[in-house]
Design an enzyme around this catalytic site. Structure first.
Site, short mmCIF file in Angstrom:
data_model
loop_
_atom_site.label_atom_id
_atom_site.label_comp_id
_atom_site.label_asym_id
_atom_site.label_seq_id
_atom_site.Cartn_x
_atom_site.Cartn_y
_atom_site.Cartn_z
N GLY A 1 0.81 -1.21 0.00
CA GLY A 1 0.00 0.00 0.00
C GLY A 1 0.84 1.26 0.00
N HIS B 1 2.19 4.63 -5.06
CA HIS B 1 2.70 5.77 -5.83
C HIS B 1 2.72 5.38 -7.30
CE1 HIS B 1 6.36 3.42 -5.86
NE2 HIS B 1 6.38 3.41 -4.54
N HIS C 1 3.99 1.90 -8.31
CA HIS C 1 3.04 0.78 -8.17
C HIS C 1 2.04 0.78 -9.32
CE1 HIS C 1 3.95 1.35 -3.69
NE2 HIS C 1 4.27 0.09 -3.91
N ASP D 1 13.46 -2.65 -5.33
CA ASP D 1 13.77 -3.71 -4.36
C ASP D 1 14.45 -4.84 -5.13
OD1 ASP D 1 12.51 -2.60 -1.91
OD2 ASP D 1 10.75 -2.62 -3.20
N GLN E 1 15.12 -8.17 -3.33
CA GLN E 1 13.84 -8.87 -3.16
C GLN E 1 13.45 -9.58 -4.47
OE1 GLN E 1 10.15 -7.27 -1.19
NE2 GLN E 1 9.60 -6.70 -3.24
N SER F 1 9.10 5.66 -3.46
CA SER F 1 8.99 4.68 -2.38
C SER F 1 7.85 5.11 -1.48
CB SER F 1 10.29 4.67 -1.58
OG SER F 1 10.09 4.09 -0.30
O1 PAF Z 1 7.78 -4.96 -2.02
C1 PAF Z 1 6.83 -4.99 -1.24
O2 PAF Z 1 5.95 -4.11 -1.22
C2 PAF Z 1 6.69 -6.15 -0.29
O3 PAF Z 1 7.94 -6.59 0.11
C3 PAF Z 1 5.84 -7.31 -0.84
C4 PAF Z 1 6.46 -7.91 -2.09
C5 PAF Z 1 4.44 -6.82 -1.15
C6 PAF Z 1 5.73 -8.42 0.20
O4 PAF Z 1 5.16 -7.96 1.38
#
Ligand code: PAF
Length: 283
Positions: free
Chosen positions: A31, A34, A37, A152, A155, A187
């Site tokens: 959530g 921005h 997303h 990220d 990630q 971010s």
């Molecule tokens: O990048 C993110 O917003 C979070 O790490 C994710 C991938 C939604 C997992 O909680």
């Protein structure tokens, strides 16, 4: 836009599309949305019949309780942005839904060195929490494609590794970093910055752009010193790490390297209490 709050609801909402062979795109988020997303949502809409976005502030991936507490949760405006973008389904599960009976047990995935460096070192437990929730979300939504932002980067690397290791039939789509006009990587945490911190925070992207300009492949030590010196001059920021690493193995590199090795520079810094990250591909 339809809304689901439970596993049963999201599964039932998606069932007709799944049964009629429609493709499902998924954008997992925490959530405080921005433009970055929304660019993922738009890409998913372009590439799939149905787009699902999830908003879940996952407690187990916050190594700092204060960070979890202050994490922005502007659900109403998030919902509006998603509706305007044309998202089909919003999944907003509760903590109880994702961790029933207070069972916060985490996946114990072996990522080798991938989760030991950079964010893994600075944020112990972060990636175990992240991959646990991504795996649950993948199981519930069961998408054909899932969309992750390159900010990220580590990630994204871990998610790709996990999907490959477990042979999940999900295509991971990686999307470029969205930046504000002054270069700052978008971010959710940016909205927590004071005006002064926001101004100072542009040093992250400014120094990465400069590093890319200065990059020769032989000057890693010089570039490390350059970035450390720049940050030492800015009292509002506290550099957490700056690494020049192999793009796939994430191993930090310190020696001269060949021009065909894929290299990324990653940076993390505190601006006041807020931790920000950014990266740039060097070659
Ligand atoms: O990048 C993110 O917003 C979070 O790490 C994710 C991938 C939604 C997992 O909680």
């Amino acid at each position: 836009m339809k809304i689901a709050a439970t596993r049963i609801e999201i599964e039932n909402l998606l069932l007709p599309s799944r049964n009629s062979g429609k493709s499902i795109g998924f954008v997992p988020t925490m959530g405080a949305l921005h433009k970055g997303h929304i660019s993922l949502v738009s890409l998913s809409i372009n590439e799939n019949d149905v787009t699902v976005c999830s908003i879940f502030v996952n407690p187990t991936q916050f190594n700092d309780p204060a960070d979890l507490k202050r994490y922005p949760r502007p659900l109403e405006s998030d919902q509006k942005m998603l509706e305007e973008a044309g998202c089909d389904i919003l999944f907003i599960p509760s903590v109880e839904e994702m961790y029933p009976n207070n069972d916060y047990s985490l996946l114990n995935e072996d990522f080798g060195v991938l989760d030991k460096v950079m964010e893994g070192q600075s944020r112990p437990g972060h990636f175990a929490g992240m991959i646990t929730i991504v795996n649950k979300l993948f199981t519930y939504v069961n998408p054909h494609k899932a969309y992750f932002g390159n900010k990220d980067f580590q990630q994204l690397t871990l998610v790709k590794y996990f999907v490959k290791e477990h042979h999940l039939p999900i295509l991971i789509r990686e999307c470029p970093i969205s930046r504000d006009t002054d270069g700052l990587a978008m971010s959710s945490r940016n909205r927590l910055l004071s005006a002064e911190e926001r101004q100072a925070a542009t040093l992250l992207s400014r120094s990465l752009f400069k590093v890319k300009e200065m990059w020769t492949g032989n000057n890693i030590t010089e570039l490390m010193t350059f970035v450390e010196t720049e940050f030492a001059r800015e009292p509002i920021l506290k550099l957490d790490y700056f690494e020049i690493a192999h793009f796939e193995t994430l191993q930090p590199l310190k020696t001269p390297i060949s021009p065909d090795t894929p290299i990324i520079a990653c940076i993390a810094s505190f601006a006041g209490k807020i931790r920000l990250i950014d990266n740039i591909k060097l070659q």
